[in-house]
Design an enzyme around this catalytic site. Sequence first.
Site, short mmCIF file in Angstrom:
data_model
loop_
_atom_site.label_atom_id
_atom_site.label_comp_id
_atom_site.label_asym_id
_atom_site.label_seq_id
_atom_site.Cartn_x
_atom_site.Cartn_y
_atom_site.Cartn_z
N GLY A 184 0.77 -1.15 -0.10
CA GLY A 184 -0.33 -0.36 0.02
C GLY A 184 1.08 1.42 -0.73
N ARG A 185 0.14 2.48 -0.16
CA ARG A 185 0.99 3.53 -0.58
C ARG A 185 -0.12 4.64 -0.29
NH1 ARG A 185 6.31 5.73 -3.30
NH2 ARG A 185 6.04 3.28 -3.44
N GLY A 186 0.57 6.03 0.56
CA GLY A 186 -0.53 7.08 0.91
C GLY A 186 0.43 8.35 0.17
N GLY A 245 2.71 7.70 3.13
CA GLY A 245 4.09 7.26 3.69
C GLY A 245 3.84 5.84 2.85
N VAL A 284 3.44 0.85 2.70
CA VAL A 284 3.11 -0.10 3.93
C VAL A 284 3.96 -1.28 3.38
CG1 VAL A 284 0.88 -1.42 4.53
CG2 VAL A 284 0.81 1.23 4.42
N LYS A 322 4.89 0.99 8.30
CA LYS A 322 4.38 1.67 7.34
C LYS A 322 5.67 2.24 7.48
CE LYS A 322 1.44 5.30 7.82
NZ LYS A 322 -0.11 6.53 7.61
N ASP A 335 -9.85 11.68 6.75
CA ASP A 335 -9.23 11.05 5.52
C ASP A 335 -10.09 9.79 5.31
OD1 ASP A 335 -6.02 9.88 4.28
OD2 ASP A 335 -8.00 11.09 3.16
#
Length: 636
Positions: free
Chosen positions: A357-359, A362, A364, A378, A472
């Site tokens: 994952g990416r946000g 950062g 994950v 993360k 969020d």
Amino acid sequence: MKLTERLEVRIELQEKVKHEFSLKPEESELSKLFLLNTGNILLLDEGQHNIWSSNTASNAPLELYLKDDGNLVLRELQGTTILWQSYDFPTNTLLPNQPLTRYIKLVSSRSQSNHSSGFYKLLFDDDNVIRLDYHGDVLSTYWPPHWLLSSEAGRFNYNSSRIAMLDSFGKFFSSDNYSFSTYDYGMIMQRRLTIDSDGNIRVYSRKNWSENWYVSWQVISDTCIIHGLCGENSSCSYDSKKGKKCSCLPGYKVTNDSDWSYGCKPMFDFTCNRNNIFKCYTKLHLMNGRYSPSLIGEIYLRLPKVGGLECVCFFVFLFINKKSSEDKHSHHHALGFRRYSYSELKLATKNFSNEIGRGGGGVVYRATLSDQRHAAVKRLYEAKQGEREFLAEVSIIGRLNHMNLIEMWGYCVEGKHKLLVYEYMENGSLAETLSSKTNILDWSKRYDIALGTSRVLAYLHEECLEWILHCDIKPQNILLDSNFQPKLADFGLSKLKNRNNLNNNSEFSMIRGTRGYMAPEWILNLPITSKVDVYSYGVVLLEMITGKSSTMMNIEGDDGEVAYNGRLITWVREKKRSTTFWVEEIMDPSMLNNCDLIKMEILARVALDCVEEDRDIRPSMSQVVEMLQSRDRELE
């Protein structure tokens, strides 16, 4: 003393100097040590059961030799080969000139009379710093203090030799620059350094065998600093003359009068009122509560009011660093999480190779921890914003406890490296599942996800003493466990606000959230309240109902041509206004044959209420929970 061939020796455990064969009380009587001609050492109890073995083997002539310094050595008679020595396997004690290395740790006894392994360990960590850990219900480091960097505690982490030793004169020194001298330093005496059952390190001295041991040094003077001594739901107070005193919190009573490490148990019923289930996720335990006049801080606990279901609040002082309001590093270290080293997490993530994952905050990665648990790590971006997000997530999650919140297991902060360690969710995020062509969410799972997410948001907004906004809410931040139960994650954008100052936007220095899920208040610079999360939640509901993205959509008509290009909210509103069977027309086609249309319409109407432009018209999250639960009960 030499033992050759197959000789038999009685082990008398009168002294407290113990090595790897740490025995339970019932095993120490009449135990015998054997040196076999195969080169193996065996320790047998009275019933001839194998308690311990050196796991060595040799065909050469051997001797088991007890040296004058207390080291028991198994070596070959010819040559210098040492097969085994007790100095390499201490339990709770080091003798003078016996090194503590990277491969060795001291483990306390359970109590003064029970010599089985206890809760405390002395070891070198991956930062090359010698430390004391508590291994009870939670894993935590209490010395050196959490809130201090290695340099602030006077330690060096650039010396990787990792060796510590007590010499015969009473001087202790460690490769991380920690050292001390005993009160009787300079005299050659019998000495031992022991990690006692209470988690403290003490040096004991005596002139000869006929005298009793006395304490010539103690590492921690205020013993309330040591984790776990008073157990859960208690507080510890320390007086230099009287020592420590454990006491139960109001509403609790001691669990075991002879052992405070068991803590205190409630004198009231923790059972939830099922009609108000979203109000039942408060923390069940207070760990390491401490009172000290020089340290400021308070924590509020909810207790049942006698004779009723209402709650009353009280506060107790606990261990918070006095400079917590000034030092941005200090407020998140006493949370009871495991503090990992960067090298540990680098190894667990296979050098950060498995990205899941990416946000905005950062990336994950999937990880396998040293205890074989699967975790999500993360890794925050190195920018200043990443540091703020790190402090926000650690401090906020430490105050929360809800079945629909992601559980954080630990963290890492080393220079520019800031990482968070979470439980791993087998089914990924709601966003991944909604977009999957193979793993399709059926109607019942979607409804449960909607209900669980509403409950946790109601908890954040209304059940916490401080007002917590997530800021969020989106499918990427709703994770799914093995049973597809939702877990709200990613508190990097969260904000705690004072309930008495709800209309002050000065606390928000920038617009927060993700395009497509942000409430109009962010753009119009209106007061930010919990209704911004309500709006985002409504958008997520519409995505679960329709299976479509919240932003610009290409929706095909019957002829295959693009029939609509615009926002999801506007499209659903137009369908509701222009069509009688609007629910069937907006819902995900994969659910047409196996859904409850009445409940689907309720969910859709709730979603549209949540995305009203006027925040005052939107329901609160507790009202959303009531609408979904009450309709659910009526239809059942």
